[in-house]
Scaffold this motif. Structure first.
Motif, PDB file in Angstrom:
ATOM      1  N   SER A  42       0.822  -1.214   0.000  1.00 12.49           N
ATOM      2  CA  SER A  42       0.000   0.000   0.000  1.00 12.49           C
ATOM      3  C   SER A  42       0.851   1.257   0.000  1.00 12.49           C
ATOM      4  O   SER A  42       0.593   2.206  -0.761  1.00 12.49           O
ATOM      5  CB  SER A  42      -0.936   0.014   1.213  1.00 12.49           C
ATOM      6  OG  SER A  42      -1.873  -1.032   1.128  1.00 12.49           O
ATOM      7  N   GLN A  43       1.885   1.294   0.850  1.00  9.45           N
ATOM      8  CA  GLN A  43       2.699   2.500   0.932  1.00  9.45           C
ATOM      9  C   GLN A  43       3.530   2.691  -0.330  1.00  9.45           C
ATOM     10  O   GLN A  43       3.748   3.822  -0.781  1.00  9.45           O
ATOM     11  CB  GLN A  43       3.596   2.452   2.172  1.00  9.45           C
ATOM     12  CG  GLN A  43       4.664   1.361   2.162  1.00  9.45           C
ATOM     13  CD  GLN A  43       5.092   0.961   3.555  1.00  9.45           C
ATOM     14  OE1 GLN A  43       4.293   0.457   4.331  1.00  9.45           O
ATOM     15  NE2 GLN A  43       6.349   1.189   3.873  1.00  9.45           N
ATOM     16  N   VAL A  44       3.998   1.589  -0.927  1.00  3.96           N
ATOM     17  CA  VAL A  44       4.761   1.693  -2.166  1.00  3.96           C
ATOM     18  C   VAL A  44       3.874   2.223  -3.290  1.00  3.96           C
ATOM     19  O   VAL A  44       4.248   3.137  -4.031  1.00  3.96           O
ATOM     20  CB  VAL A  44       5.370   0.331  -2.559  1.00  3.96           C
ATOM     21  CG1 VAL A  44       5.967   0.392  -3.973  1.00  3.96           C
ATOM     22  CG2 VAL A  44       6.444  -0.085  -1.562  1.00  3.96           C
ATOM     23  N   TYR A  45       2.694   1.649  -3.400  1.00  3.42           N
ATOM     24  CA  TYR A  45       1.769   2.070  -4.462  1.00  3.42           C
ATOM     25  C   TYR A  45       1.345   3.525  -4.274  1.00  3.42           C
ATOM     26  O   TYR A  45       1.305   4.304  -5.227  1.00  3.42           O
ATOM     27  CB  TYR A  45       0.534   1.166  -4.462  1.00  3.42           C
ATOM     28  CG  TYR A  45      -0.501   1.575  -5.482  1.00  3.42           C
ATOM     29  CD1 TYR A  45      -0.324   1.294  -6.836  1.00  3.42           C
ATOM     30  CD2 TYR A  45      -1.646   2.269  -5.090  1.00  3.42           C
ATOM     31  CE1 TYR A  45      -1.257   1.683  -7.781  1.00  3.42           C
ATOM     32  CE2 TYR A  45      -2.592   2.665  -6.028  1.00  3.42           C
ATOM     33  CZ  TYR A  45      -2.397   2.362  -7.364  1.00  3.42           C
ATOM     34  OH  TYR A  45      -3.324   2.755  -8.290  1.00  3.42           O
ATOM     35  N   ARG A  46       1.047   3.903  -3.032  1.00  2.54           N
ATOM     36  CA  ARG A  46       0.628   5.279  -2.749  1.00  2.54           C
ATOM     37  C   ARG A  46       1.731   6.268  -3.102  1.00  2.54           C
ATOM     38  O   ARG A  46       1.483   7.314  -3.703  1.00  2.54           O
ATOM     39  CB  ARG A  46       0.239   5.411  -1.271  1.00  2.54           C
ATOM     40  CG  ARG A  46      -0.312   6.783  -0.899  1.00  2.54           C
ATOM     41  CD  ARG A  46      -0.839   6.799   0.518  1.00  2.54           C
ATOM     42  NE  ARG A  46       0.194   6.455   1.478  1.00  2.54           N
ATOM     43  CZ  ARG A  46       0.127   5.402   2.306  1.00  2.54           C
ATOM     44  NH1 ARG A  46      -0.908   4.591   2.272  1.00  2.54           N
ATOM     45  NH2 ARG A  46       1.111   5.161   3.166  1.00  2.54           N
ATOM     46  N   THR A  47       2.958   5.931  -2.745  1.00  3.99           N
ATOM     47  CA  THR A  47       4.089   6.808  -3.050  1.00  3.99           C
ATOM     48  C   THR A  47       4.311   6.900  -4.549  1.00  3.99           C
ATOM     49  O   THR A  47       4.516   7.993  -5.090  1.00  3.99           O
ATOM     50  CB  THR A  47       5.367   6.290  -2.365  1.00  3.99           C
ATOM     51  OG1 THR A  47       5.163   6.240  -0.956  1.00  3.99           O
ATOM     52  CG2 THR A  47       6.552   7.199  -2.665  1.00  3.99           C
ATOM     53  N   ALA A  48       4.284   5.766  -5.232  1.00  6.26           N
ATOM     54  CA  ALA A  48       4.488   5.761  -6.680  1.00  6.26           C
ATOM     55  C   ALA A  48       3.398   6.545  -7.401  1.00  6.26           C
ATOM     56  O   ALA A  48       3.672   7.271  -8.363  1.00  6.26           O
ATOM     57  CB  ALA A  48       4.528   4.322  -7.191  1.00  6.26           C
ATOM     58  N   ASP A  76       0.124   8.505 -12.234  1.00  3.23           N
ATOM     59  CA  ASP A  76      -0.290   7.515 -13.224  1.00  3.23           C
ATOM     60  C   ASP A  76      -0.503   6.191 -12.515  1.00  3.23           C
ATOM     61  O   ASP A  76       0.457   5.528 -12.116  1.00  3.23           O
ATOM     62  CB  ASP A  76       0.785   7.381 -14.308  1.00  3.23           C
ATOM     63  CG  ASP A  76       0.344   6.532 -15.487  1.00  3.23           C
ATOM     64  OD1 ASP A  76      -0.287   5.477 -15.250  1.00  3.23           O
ATOM     65  OD2 ASP A  76       0.652   6.905 -16.640  1.00  3.23           O
ATOM     66  N   GLU A  77      -1.766   5.790 -12.341  1.00  2.00           N
ATOM     67  CA  GLU A  77      -2.058   4.588 -11.569  1.00  2.00           C
ATOM     68  C   GLU A  77      -1.499   3.325 -12.224  1.00  2.00           C
ATOM     69  O   GLU A  77      -1.024   2.416 -11.537  1.00  2.00           O
ATOM     70  CB  GLU A  77      -3.571   4.455 -11.369  1.00  2.00           C
ATOM     71  CG  GLU A  77      -4.150   5.534 -10.457  1.00  2.00           C
ATOM     72  CD  GLU A  77      -5.629   5.361 -10.226  1.00  2.00           C
ATOM     73  OE1 GLU A  77      -6.219   4.434 -10.811  1.00  2.00           O
ATOM     74  OE2 GLU A  77      -6.198   6.145  -9.442  1.00  2.00           O
ATOM     75  N   ARG A  78      -1.567   3.263 -13.539  1.00  2.00           N
ATOM     76  CA  ARG A  78      -1.031   2.090 -14.228  1.00  2.00           C
ATOM     77  C   ARG A  78       0.479   2.010 -14.067  1.00  2.00           C
ATOM     78  O   ARG A  78       1.039   0.933 -13.849  1.00  2.00           O
ATOM     79  CB  ARG A  78      -1.398   2.130 -15.713  1.00  2.00           C
ATOM     80  CG  ARG A  78      -2.883   1.903 -15.990  1.00  2.00           C
ATOM     81  CD  ARG A  78      -3.157   1.822 -17.476  1.00  2.00           C
ATOM     82  NE  ARG A  78      -4.566   1.570 -17.736  1.00  2.00           N
ATOM     83  CZ  ARG A  78      -5.073   1.451 -18.949  1.00  2.00           C
ATOM     84  NH1 ARG A  78      -4.293   1.578 -20.019  1.00  2.00           N
ATOM     85  NH2 ARG A  78      -6.373   1.215 -19.108  1.00  2.00           N
ATOM     86  N   MET A  79       1.136   3.159 -14.188  1.00  2.00           N
ATOM     87  CA  MET A  79       2.582   3.184 -13.991  1.00  2.00           C
ATOM     88  C   MET A  79       2.920   2.799 -12.552  1.00  2.00           C
ATOM     89  O   MET A  79       3.883   2.061 -12.307  1.00  2.00           O
ATOM     90  CB  MET A  79       3.152   4.565 -14.315  1.00  2.00           C
ATOM     91  CG  MET A  79       4.676   4.619 -14.243  1.00  2.00           C
ATOM     92  SD  MET A  79       5.341   6.274 -14.586  1.00  2.00           S
ATOM     93  CE  MET A  79       4.906   6.445 -16.327  1.00  2.00           C
ATOM     94  N   VAL A  84      11.475   5.384  -4.933  1.00  2.00           N
ATOM     95  CA  VAL A  84      11.734   6.710  -5.493  1.00  2.00           C
ATOM     96  C   VAL A  84      12.640   6.618  -6.717  1.00  2.00           C
ATOM     97  O   VAL A  84      12.389   7.270  -7.739  1.00  2.00           O
ATOM     98  CB  VAL A  84      12.353   7.635  -4.426  1.00  2.00           C
ATOM     99  CG1 VAL A  84      12.850   8.936  -5.068  1.00  2.00           C
ATOM    100  CG2 VAL A  84      11.336   7.947  -3.341  1.00  2.00           C
ATOM    101  N   ASN A  85      13.687   5.810  -6.641  1.00  2.00           N
ATOM    102  CA  ASN A  85      14.596   5.667  -7.777  1.00  2.00           C
ATOM    103  C   ASN A  85      13.873   5.127  -9.003  1.00  2.00           C
ATOM    104  O   ASN A  85      14.111   5.584 -10.131  1.00  2.00           O
ATOM    105  CB  ASN A  85      15.769   4.759  -7.409  1.00  2.00           C
ATOM    106  CG  ASN A  85      16.763   5.436  -6.488  1.00  2.00           C
ATOM    107  OD1 ASN A  85      16.787   6.659  -6.371  1.00  2.00           O
ATOM    108  ND2 ASN A  85      17.584   4.652  -5.819  1.00  2.00           N
ATOM    109  N   LEU A  86      12.994   4.163  -8.790  1.00  2.00           N
ATOM    110  CA  LEU A  86      12.234   3.619  -9.909  1.00  2.00           C
ATOM    111  C   LEU A  86      11.267   4.650 -10.476  1.00  2.00           C
ATOM    112  O   LEU A  86      11.067   4.722 -11.695  1.00  2.00           O
ATOM    113  CB  LEU A  86      11.466   2.369  -9.480  1.00  2.00           C
ATOM    114  CG  LEU A  86      12.280   1.078  -9.438  1.00  2.00           C
ATOM    115  CD1 LEU A  86      11.459  -0.052  -8.826  1.00  2.00           C
ATOM    116  CD2 LEU A  86      12.729   0.687 -10.846  1.00  2.00           C
ATOM    117  N   CYS A  87      10.673   5.448  -9.604  1.00  2.00           N
ATOM    118  CA  CYS A  87       9.766   6.493 -10.081  1.00  2.00           C
ATOM    119  C   CYS A  87      10.504   7.489 -10.968  1.00  2.00           C
ATOM    120  O   CYS A  87      10.001   7.905 -12.023  1.00  2.00           O
ATOM    121  CB  CYS A  87       9.125   7.216  -8.899  1.00  2.00           C
ATOM    122  SG  CYS A  87       7.849   6.253  -8.048  1.00  2.00           S
TER     123      CYS A  87
END
Length: 204
Positions: A40-46, A52-55, A89-92
């Protein structure tokens, strides 16, 4: 120099550390448990970073693939979450640069900034115009400043945890938070969004 963190639940840290140790030994079930605990926290941050929800969904999957791939590099003397945020964050950054765009969704950030107002019924209702003004103010921040707003205010990381996640000195995080608050303060007056000052002035 070892980064120091605010104390969290030792049991949670131990559980995360134990799960990462199992991942190192090829235990896929342990990776699944980490996924359930932190997705949840990873998805929320991304989502907050990419707008972009799909991204964000793709990044979520990639984050835990990297946790699996780089489990051996995790320092078990340190909390797991800041390491996880660093990967996220790096992946984002990578994904948004690849797409040549960097747009933040700020709805969750706005809710985070407005959260204290729920204790005071007189401050609960804000107009669409006020929210739009705050959204534009956050959107106008440089990328490097918006990300600290997301991690510090939305995700609730401490300054040193944000520093670790971004790989920058604590002083840099503090200065970016200061800049962001000043920018927001100028764009959104206390009269227009009174609750904003309750949040942005609390950092020292």
């Amino acid at each position: 120099m070892m980064v120091q963190y605010d104390e969290r639940s030792s049991s949670v840290q131990e559980e995360d550390g134990s799960l990462v140790a199992r991942v190192r030994n090829g235990d896929i079930d342990a990776l699944g448990e980490l996924y359930e605990r932190h997705q949840s926290q990873v998805y929320r941050t991304a989502t907050a970073i990419t707008h972009d929800e799909r991204m964000a969904e793709d990044i979520l999957q990639e984050v835990f693939l990297r946790v699996n791939r780089y489990a051996d590099s995790f320092d078990q003397t340190q909390p797991f979450e800041p390491w996880l945020y660093r990967i996220t964050v790096n992946l984002c950054y990578t994904w948004t640069n690849r797409a040549k765009r960097w747009v933040y969704t700020v709805q969750d950030t706005i809710e985070r900034l407005r959260a204290p107002s729920r204790r005071d019924p007189e401050k609960v209702t804000e107009s669409r115009e006020q929210r739009a003004l705050l959204r534009r103010a956050i959107d106008s921040l440089p990328d490097s400043h918006r990300v600290v707003v997301v991690l510090y205010y939305l995700e609730g990381l401490s300054v040193n945890e944000v520093a670790y996640a971004l790989g920058v000195p604590e002083g840099t995080v503090k200065s970016r938070l200061y800049y962001a608050r000043e920018k927001l303060r100028k764009a959104v007056t206390e009269q227009e969004v009174g609750v904003l000052s309750e949040v942005v002035y609390d950092f020292t």
